[in-house]
Design a protein around this motif. Structure first.
Motif, PDB file in Angstrom:
ATOM      1  N   ILE A 141       0.799  -1.316   0.002  1.00  0.00           N
ATOM      2  CA  ILE A 141      -0.018  -0.027   0.098  1.00  0.00           C
ATOM      3  C   ILE A 141       1.037   1.365   0.040  1.00  0.00           C
ATOM      4  CG2 ILE A 141      -1.556   1.374   1.372  1.00  0.00           C
ATOM      5  CD1 ILE A 141      -2.868  -1.218   2.236  1.00  0.00           C
ATOM      6  N   ALA A 142       2.053   1.312   0.691  1.00  0.00           N
ATOM      7  CA  ALA A 142       2.767   2.379   1.012  1.00  0.00           C
ATOM      8  C   ALA A 142       3.357   2.732  -0.272  1.00  0.00           C
ATOM      9  CB  ALA A 142       3.769   2.238   2.213  1.00  0.00           C
ATOM     10  N   ASP A 143       3.913   1.438  -0.815  1.00  0.00           N
ATOM     11  CA  ASP A 143       4.624   1.796  -2.179  1.00  0.00           C
ATOM     12  C   ASP A 143       3.996   2.330  -3.286  1.00  0.00           C
ATOM     13  OD1 ASP A 143       7.056   1.229  -3.773  1.00  0.00           O
ATOM     14  OD2 ASP A 143       6.142  -0.637  -4.426  1.00  0.00           O
ATOM     15  N   HIS A 144       2.835   1.520  -3.441  1.00  0.00           N
ATOM     16  CA  HIS A 144       1.896   1.812  -4.691  1.00  0.00           C
ATOM     17  C   HIS A 144       1.283   3.458  -4.461  1.00  0.00           C
ATOM     18  CE1 HIS A 144      -2.042   1.720  -6.570  1.00  0.00           C
ATOM     19  NE2 HIS A 144      -1.312   1.063  -7.716  1.00  0.00           N
ATOM     20  N   THR A 145       0.972   3.790  -3.259  1.00  0.00           N
ATOM     21  CA  THR A 145       0.493   5.332  -3.089  1.00  0.00           C
ATOM     22  C   THR A 145       1.541   6.159  -3.368  1.00  0.00           C
ATOM     23  OG1 THR A 145      -1.110   4.401  -1.447  1.00  0.00           O
ATOM     24  CG2 THR A 145      -0.703   6.625  -1.435  1.00  0.00           C
ATOM     25  N   SER A 146       2.815   5.817  -2.750  1.00  0.00           N
ATOM     26  CA  SER A 146       3.724   6.881  -2.922  1.00  0.00           C
ATOM     27  C   SER A 146       4.237   6.923  -4.548  1.00  0.00           C
ATOM     28  CB  SER A 146       5.093   6.665  -2.234  1.00  0.00           C
ATOM     29  OG  SER A 146       5.522   5.304  -2.466  1.00  0.00           O
ATOM     30  N   TYR A 147       4.203   5.747  -5.284  1.00  0.00           N
ATOM     31  CA  TYR A 147       4.581   5.885  -6.560  1.00  0.00           C
ATOM     32  C   TYR A 147       3.673   6.882  -7.546  1.00  0.00           C
ATOM     33  CZ  TYR A 147       5.040   4.192 -11.456  1.00  0.00           C
ATOM     34  OH  TYR A 147       5.576   4.075 -12.824  1.00  0.00           O
ATOM     35  N   HIS A 148       2.296   6.432  -7.432  1.00  0.00           N
ATOM     36  CA  HIS A 148       1.145   7.367  -8.053  1.00  0.00           C
ATOM     37  C   HIS A 148       1.245   8.789  -7.587  1.00  0.00           C
ATOM     38  CE1 HIS A 148       0.141   3.946 -10.698  1.00  0.00           C
ATOM     39  NE2 HIS A 148      -0.068   3.304  -9.651  1.00  0.00           N
ATOM     40  N   THR A 149       1.532   8.928  -6.094  1.00  0.00           N
ATOM     41  CA  THR A 149       1.508  10.195  -5.551  1.00  0.00           C
ATOM     42  C   THR A 149       2.667  10.947  -6.412  1.00  0.00           C
ATOM     43  OG1 THR A 149       0.727   9.458  -3.517  1.00  0.00           O
ATOM     44  CG2 THR A 149       1.596  11.562  -3.483  1.00  0.00           C
ATOM     45  N   GLY A 150       3.704  10.465  -6.689  1.00  0.00           N
ATOM     46  CA  GLY A 150       4.796  11.016  -7.468  1.00  0.00           C
ATOM     47  C   GLY A 150       4.182  11.313  -8.773  1.00  0.00           C
ATOM     48  N   GLU A 151       3.631  10.590  -9.560  1.00  0.00           N
ATOM     49  CA  GLU A 151       3.188  10.950 -10.828  1.00  0.00           C
ATOM     50  C   GLU A 151       2.001  12.052 -10.675  1.00  0.00           C
ATOM     51  OE1 GLU A 151       2.869   6.943 -13.236  1.00  0.00           O
ATOM     52  OE2 GLU A 151       1.487   6.875 -11.579  1.00  0.00           O
ATOM     53  N   ILE A 152       1.227  12.243  -9.495  1.00  0.00           N
ATOM     54  CA  ILE A 152       0.288  13.182  -9.476  1.00  0.00           C
ATOM     55  C   ILE A 152       0.961  14.569  -9.365  1.00  0.00           C
ATOM     56  CG2 ILE A 152      -1.242  14.386  -7.976  1.00  0.00           C
ATOM     57  CD1 ILE A 152      -2.357  11.466  -7.258  1.00  0.00           C
ATOM     58  N   VAL A 153       2.024  14.795  -8.504  1.00  0.00           N
ATOM     59  CA  VAL A 153       2.871  15.820  -8.397  1.00  0.00           C
ATOM     60  C   VAL A 153       3.423  16.027  -9.968  1.00  0.00           C
ATOM     61  CG1 VAL A 153       5.035  16.676  -7.602  1.00  0.00           C
ATOM     62  CG2 VAL A 153       3.448  15.714  -5.977  1.00  0.00           C
ATOM     63  N   ALA A 154       4.002  15.096 -10.575  1.00  0.00           N
ATOM     64  CA  ALA A 154       4.649  15.467 -11.931  1.00  0.00           C
ATOM     65  C   ALA A 154       3.615  16.071 -12.910  1.00  0.00           C
ATOM     66  CB  ALA A 154       5.211  14.047 -12.586  1.00  0.00           C
ATOM     67  N   ILE A 155       2.334  15.422 -12.862  1.00  0.00           N
ATOM     68  CA  ILE A 155       1.173  15.971 -13.643  1.00  0.00           C
ATOM     69  C   ILE A 155       1.071  17.421 -13.443  1.00  0.00           C
ATOM     70  CG2 ILE A 155      -0.833  15.645 -14.379  1.00  0.00           C
ATOM     71  CD1 ILE A 155      -0.881  12.929 -14.425  1.00  0.00           C
ATOM     72  N   ARG A 156       0.960  17.623 -11.962  1.00  0.00           N
ATOM     73  CA  ARG A 156       0.547  18.955 -11.398  1.00  0.00           C
ATOM     74  C   ARG A 156       1.785  19.907 -12.187  1.00  0.00           C
ATOM     75  NH1 ARG A 156      -2.091  20.062  -5.865  1.00  0.00           N
ATOM     76  NH2 ARG A 156      -2.040  21.973  -6.864  1.00  0.00           N
ATOM     77  N   ARG A 157       3.020  19.582 -12.011  1.00  0.00           N
ATOM     78  CA  ARG A 157       4.112  20.520 -12.597  1.00  0.00           C
ATOM     79  C   ARG A 157       4.101  20.463 -13.891  1.00  0.00           C
ATOM     80  NH1 ARG A 157       8.899  20.657  -9.331  1.00  0.00           N
ATOM     81  NH2 ARG A 157       8.784  19.224  -7.711  1.00  0.00           N
ATOM     82  N   LEU A 158       3.432  19.778 -14.935  1.00  0.00           N
ATOM     83  CA  LEU A 158       3.249  19.533 -16.027  1.00  0.00           C
ATOM     84  C   LEU A 158       2.209  20.636 -16.515  1.00  0.00           C
ATOM     85  CD1 LEU A 158       3.382  16.029 -17.429  1.00  0.00           C
ATOM     86  CD2 LEU A 158       5.027  17.897 -18.035  1.00  0.00           C
ATOM     87  N   LEU A 159       1.243  20.590 -15.644  1.00  0.00           N
ATOM     88  CA  LEU A 159       0.044  21.485 -15.929  1.00  0.00           C
ATOM     89  C   LEU A 159       0.332  23.061 -15.303  1.00  0.00           C
ATOM     90  CD1 LEU A 159      -2.751  18.864 -15.101  1.00  0.00           C
ATOM     91  CD2 LEU A 159      -1.886  19.859 -17.191  1.00  0.00           C
ATOM     92  N   GLY A 160       1.224  23.234 -14.633  1.00  0.00           N
ATOM     93  CA  GLY A 160       1.633  24.612 -14.037  1.00  0.00           C
ATOM     94  C   GLY A 160       0.910  24.568 -12.642  1.00  0.00           C
ATOM     95  N   ALA A 161       0.552  23.682 -12.192  1.00  0.00           N
ATOM     96  CA  ALA A 161      -0.199  23.747 -10.980  1.00  0.00           C
ATOM     97  C   ALA A 161       0.440  23.080  -9.781  1.00  0.00           C
ATOM     98  CB  ALA A 161      -1.534  23.066 -11.101  1.00  0.00           C
ATOM     99  N   TRP A 162       1.731  23.314  -9.589  1.00  0.00           N
ATOM    100  CA  TRP A 162       2.320  22.938  -8.339  1.00  0.00           C
ATOM    101  C   TRP A 162       3.347  23.875  -7.928  1.00  0.00           C
ATOM    102  CZ3 TRP A 162       1.773  19.428  -5.184  1.00  0.00           C
ATOM    103  CH2 TRP A 162       3.015  18.845  -4.277  1.00  0.00           C
TER     104      TRP A 162
END
Length: 163
Positions: A141-162
């Protein structure tokens, strides 16, 4: 000897709870989605296969699957991959978004109750699995959630929302 085992189990459960509940070396899911403009929840950036909404829902579905597998020998997992990913890139509304995030918290609390149970056997393989045990599922659970949380941050950066 029995007292040492209880002390060790308490220390392991404490460490697992910290891993599951705190941000430690990375941003938490709650912080990754905090103040995300609703209009960006369903945006799929160019060259990426999913939106932030789809990642949040995927985290929710996968964590629920792990929880149910860990506590119910009769549980049947969704079909892979379609059962783990929402088809729609955006939530139906703000309530769906809020509900998904709330369910992630609720299911995580339920999983932690499994870890804290007095009779929890952290390393005993589930009779209904193929070697999985409660400790492994907590780390998953910890590994899976942190992996996809990192992807969320990356997408937010791409969208200029981080930040």
């Amino acid at each position: 000897m029995e007292n040492n085992a209880a002390i060790l189990k308490t220390a392991i459960v404490k460490s697992l709870k910290e891993l599951l509940l705190k941000d430690n070396a990375h941003v938490s899911l709650a912080d990754a989605v905090k103040d995300l403009p609703p209009k960006l929840r369903g945006v799929v950036p160019e060259s990426l296969p999913y939106s932030i909404w789809q990642l949040v829902e995927h985290i929710r579905i996968a964590q629920k699957d792990i929880l149910e597998f860990s506590r119910d020998p009769e549980y049947q997992s969704p079909r892979w991959p379609e059962g783990y990913w929402p088809a729609e890139p955006a939530p139906k509304n703000g309530e769906a978004w809020d509900s998904s995030l709330a369910q992630i918290k609720t299911d995580l609390k339920a999983f932690i109750l499994l870890l804290e149970a007095p009779d929890a056997a952290l390393f005993t393989p589930f009779a209904h699995g193929s070697g999985q045990h409660l400790f492994r599922e907590a780390v998953l659970i910890a590994d899976h959630t942190s992996y996809h949380t990192g992807e969320i941050v990356a997408i937010r950066r791409l969208l200029g929302a981080w930040k």
